[in-house]
Design a protein around this motif. Structure first.
Motif, PDB file in Angstrom:
ATOM      1  N   SER A 131       3.273   5.718  -5.737  1.00 42.39           N
ATOM      2  CA  SER A 131       3.177   5.804  -7.206  1.00 42.39           C
ATOM      3  C   SER A 131       2.047   6.746  -7.617  1.00 42.39           C
ATOM      4  O   SER A 131       2.135   7.381  -8.658  1.00 42.39           O
ATOM      5  N   SER A 132       0.979   6.833  -6.768  1.00 35.41           N
ATOM      6  CA  SER A 132      -0.131   7.720  -7.140  1.00 35.41           C
ATOM      7  C   SER A 132       0.284   9.183  -7.116  1.00 35.41           C
ATOM      8  O   SER A 132      -0.340  10.007  -7.766  1.00 35.41           O
ATOM      9  N   VAL A 133       1.347   9.516  -6.360  1.00 32.90           N
ATOM     10  CA  VAL A 133       1.809  10.910  -6.393  1.00 32.90           C
ATOM     11  C   VAL A 133       2.995  11.070  -7.341  1.00 32.90           C
ATOM     12  O   VAL A 133       3.655  12.100  -7.352  1.00 32.90           O
ATOM     13  N   GLY A 134       3.263  10.022  -8.134  1.00 34.92           N
ATOM     14  CA  GLY A 134       4.282  10.157  -9.176  1.00 34.92           C
ATOM     15  C   GLY A 134       5.705   9.964  -8.706  1.00 34.92           C
ATOM     16  O   GLY A 134       6.627  10.543  -9.275  1.00 34.92           O
ATOM     17  N   LYS A 150      10.113   5.251  -4.418  1.00 40.60           N
ATOM     18  CA  LYS A 150       9.166   4.273  -3.883  1.00 40.60           C
ATOM     19  C   LYS A 150       9.874   3.293  -2.966  1.00 40.60           C
ATOM     20  O   LYS A 150       9.386   2.944  -1.901  1.00 40.60           O
ATOM     21  N   LYS A 173       0.810  -1.229   0.000  1.00 41.21           N
ATOM     22  CA  LYS A 173       0.000   0.000   0.000  1.00 41.21           C
ATOM     23  C   LYS A 173       0.842   1.277   0.000  1.00 41.21           C
ATOM     24  O   LYS A 173       0.537   2.195  -0.759  1.00 41.21           O
ATOM     25  N   GLU A 190       1.985   1.826  -3.465  1.00 42.34           N
ATOM     26  CA  GLU A 190       0.914   2.325  -4.344  1.00 42.34           C
ATOM     27  C   GLU A 190       0.654   3.802  -4.083  1.00 42.34           C
ATOM     28  O   GLU A 190       0.462   4.586  -5.008  1.00 42.34           O
ATOM     29  N   GLY A 191       0.605   4.162  -2.800  1.00 43.62           N
ATOM     30  CA  GLY A 191       0.402   5.558  -2.449  1.00 43.62           C
ATOM     31  C   GLY A 191       1.456   6.441  -3.080  1.00 43.62           C
ATOM     32  O   GLY A 191       1.154   7.493  -3.668  1.00 43.62           O
TER      33      GLY A 191
END
Lengths: 290, 449
Positions: free
Chosen positions: A195-198, A204, A189, A192-193
């Protein structure tokens, strides 16, 4: 009892089950027995073979097993006055041995982190290359340190560096596998968090994965450090560098320098016990939190 | 703002706490790498890494790498009696017998012609020796009144020719040539490990694979009292150059050391572990004593055990096995007793409730729980000890470790060194696979890649 009387069918079934169970248990016992017999005969024949190919036999050897330690000890006690001086004299080589272990653990661990992240499903930068990095780690683990050390001594000359590189190489492979096993169980998680902010792959890993796995990784690295101290001592004896080298020189001299042997044995023993206790304490704290 | 915040959280300065934590983490995040860097700098100096650059023997590295995949053949003329010998790696056991020469060497009437390919030709004759270098010319060397006279196509001596009154050497891509008063020598480099299967004295030398197959199956017997295939196996096994038989024995000895040491240690440690586990031990002092005993065995370390034991038992695989056994008894004793302390007591209670004795409780309540842990430990050590047995073999004088150190210490048999390295890696990988396979058969699968 009344059940069996009233339901003869059930009774027959339960007898069949019991017979089946007993038959299976007997079979299992038989297999266990066969394996045991094979194992014992392998041990026995292996022992006799090893005994016959050894220069001195087992029964001869066992009777004078205390001869060498007592020779060494009696000379050590005789020259006990030299001991404090010798302990100080060999301290720099002990530090060198520890340095070899520490540097190779650090370097190996850094390489292992990279290799582990690259070969873990779900985290890898290039998922297709996972098998490549895994086989790479297998290869690095398979090469015994002594092989690399001896070859490097031929090229680089003596000193601590060949041993350091050899141990670091093996450490990278061994730790890489363990690190990757830990990393497989990470919670994805945070990744993923990120990656969602690029976030980039490095970010990461650094911010999402490393904080989760750091305690377990550190504990493995500490265990490895302890193993590497032993490896660095033994490589010094076979190759060069550190206290192992001094030990070989003292051993080659033989009688007359056994006080040095005693001093080195004491230093090695204390060091290994010290780091053994230290690392098991910190590992418990890191993994179990107490 | 701040006053109202402070009013809302009168007891704790939350913001201050968080900021302090941030600062601490920042300090750690920069401090730890900085410390490591400082440590590396110290080690860089204390290991004299800079000096290595000057001490490194890159020529050794070049020899090593070229020997890994190629071999050289020496053609040597003794200049005092004009006798020419052709020998692989210059070794006696690789010497071509009378009347048998590689096809790139021709000898007649005291003139030896050596073809180094690509037009490079060396000729030994009564006047001296000549090296023909295409595109450069002929390098002529002749001894005159005890001195060597070098005759070149132009006046300057190129840097690949090294000349003095007593020794002239020419090094090119095709080979090396040297001329001294006593001997003239040419090294020709060729790919591959020569004589790997059969040595020159074997009738099977130089035969192609198909010729060998036909000899082995339908061909006439070369030795009347032996089938060809048996003769081939014999010649291969006793190959004087590569000593395949000895090498196979050495590998086996190494595995044997690891097997005997690991299993012996497990057998000894298993009963002792019960007495060293807090929930099984009958007496506290015994537990304490056993634990210190395990610590002692581990603390003395394999190196010291190896030295002590090799004094008592002499060189050989038994000594190595015992050295592994001593160290690992300590390790297994510790890990086994820890595993015993961590078992689930409910199963033991269940067995106890049926009126089982203590032995039966251990057999049916404890052993099934700890077997997987013990087995995976033992199998892991079996693999890891195969590697240790290589090093220990180098110290006690047994197994492949001994062959490896011997080959390295001669500093010329690098093709043998590389052969041993390949074999060691294969051996370790095989043991790794075997222990993984056994683990999954015995315990059931747990996370194998």
């Amino acid at each position: 009892m009344s059940d069996t009387a009233t339901h003869p069918g059930t009774a027959a079934a339960s007898i069949a089950i019991r017979d089946n169970y007993l038959a299976m248990a007997r079979q299992k016992q038989m297999y266990g027995g066969i394996i045991l017999v094979i194992f014992i005969s392998m041990m026995a024949s292996g022992f006799y073979l090893a005994d016959s190919r050894n220069a001195g036999g087992f029964w001869n050897g066992i009777s004078n097993i205390f001869q060498f330690p007592s020779e060494v000890l009696s000379e050590g006690i005789e020259k006990a006055a030299n001991l404090p001086g010798l302990l100080v004299e060999f301290l720099p080589s002990l530090v060198e041995t520890l340095n070899i272990a520490a540097v190779s653990t650090l370097v190996g661990a850094v390489v292992a982190v990279v290799l582990a992240l690259l070969s873990t499903r779900g985290l890898a930068r290039w998922p297709r290359l996972i098998p490549v990095f895994r086989r790479m780690m297998d290869g690095m683990r398979a090469i015994p340190e002594i092989v690399i050390a001896l070859v490097l001594i031929f090229i680089l000359g003596g000193g601590p560096v060949p041993a350091m590189i050899a141990i670091a190489f093996h450490t990278a492979g061994a730790l890489g596998k363990l690190f990757s096993e830990v990393a497989e169980n990470t919670d994805l998680k945070p990744v993923e968090g990120l990656s969602s902010v690029g976030a980039s792959w490095t970010q990461k890993m650094w911010l999402g994965v490393i904080p989760q796995v750091a305690p377990n990784w550190l504990s493995y690295a500490l265990l490895r450090f302890e193993i590497n101290i032993r490896a660095s001592a033994i490589l010094g004896f076979v190759g060069s560098g550190g206290i192992g080298h001094d030990l070989r020189l003292a051993m080659q001299w033989g009688q007359g320098k056994y006080d040095q042997v005693v001093a080195i044995f004491i230093l090695l023993f204390l060091t290994i016990v010290f780091f053994d206790q230290l690392s098991s304490r910190y590992r418990n704290r890191l993994v179990k939190g107490h | 703002m701040t006053t109202s915040d402070m009013a809302m959280f009168p007891e704790s300065d939350l913001r201050g706490d968080v900021l302090r934590q941030f600062n601490r983490r920042k300090l750690v995040a920069f401090g730890v790498p900085a410390l490591i860097l400082v440590y590396f700098a110290y080690v860089f100096v204390s290991f004299d890494v800079a000096g290595i650059a000057s001490r490194a023997r890159l020529d050794n590295a070049a020899i090593l790498i070229s020997d890994f995949w190629s071999h050289k053949t020496h053609v040597t003329r003794d200049n005092r009696n004009n006798e020419v010998t052709v020998a692989i790696e210059g070794e006696n056991k690789g010497r071509y017998p009378e009347g048998m020469l590689p096809d790139w060497v021709t000898m007649d009437d005291g003139v030896t012609r050596i073809d180094l390919d690509k037009g490079h030709v060396v000729v030994f004759d009564a006047d001296g020796a000549r090296y023909t270098f295409p595109g450069y010319g002929v390098i002529n060397i002749a001894p005159v009144a005890g001195k060597l006279v070098l005759d070149l196509p132009d006046d300057t001596v190129p840097d690949w020719i090294n000349a003095s009154n007593t020794r002239i050497s020419v090094t090119t891509e095709q080979g090396r040539f040297s001329y001294t008063r006593n001997r003239t020598e040419v090294f020709k480099y060729q790919a591959g490990w020569e004589l790997f299967f059969f040595t020159l004295d074997s009738p099977f030398f130089g035969k192609s694979f198909f010729e060998l197959v036909s000899l082995a199956t339908v061909g006439e017997r070369i030795y009347p009292n032996q089938t060809n295939i048996a003769a081939m196996v014999h010649d291969f096994w006793t190959n004087a150059m590569w000593r395949h038989g000895d090498v196979a024995w050495a590998l086996f000895e190494t595995v044997l050391m690891a097997f005997l040491g690991t299993m012996g240690a497990a057998i000894i440690a298993l009963p002792l572990a019960f007495f060293a586990a807090a929930n099984f031990s009958p007496s506290q002092p015994l537990l304490f004593l056993l634990r210190r005993f395990f610590d002692f065995l581990r603390g003395v370390d394999g190196l010291i055990w190896t030295i002590i034991l090799s004094r008592a038992f002499g060189p050989g695989p038994l000594t190595g096995a015992l050295a592994i056994l001593f160290t690992d008894t300590g390790t297994f004793g510790k890990t086994f007793s820890e595993a015993l302390e961590n078992i689930d007591n409910k199963q033991v209670e269940g067995v106890q409730s049926t009126g089982a004795s203590r032995i039966q409780q251990a057999r049916f309540g404890v052993i099934p729980q700890v077997t997987p842990v013990f087995l995976s430990q033992v199998l892991y050590y079996l693999e890891s000890n195969t590697r240790s047995a290589t090093v220990i073999g180098a110290i006690v004088g047994g197994g492949i470790g001994l062959l490896l150190t011997q080959a390295i210490s001669t500093q010329k048999d690098w093709e043998e060194v590389s052969y041993y390295i390949v074999l060691i890696i294969l051996m370790v990988m095989a043991m790794d696979t075997l222990s993984g396979w056994l683990r999954s058969r015995l315990i059931g699968r747990t996370g194998q890649s």
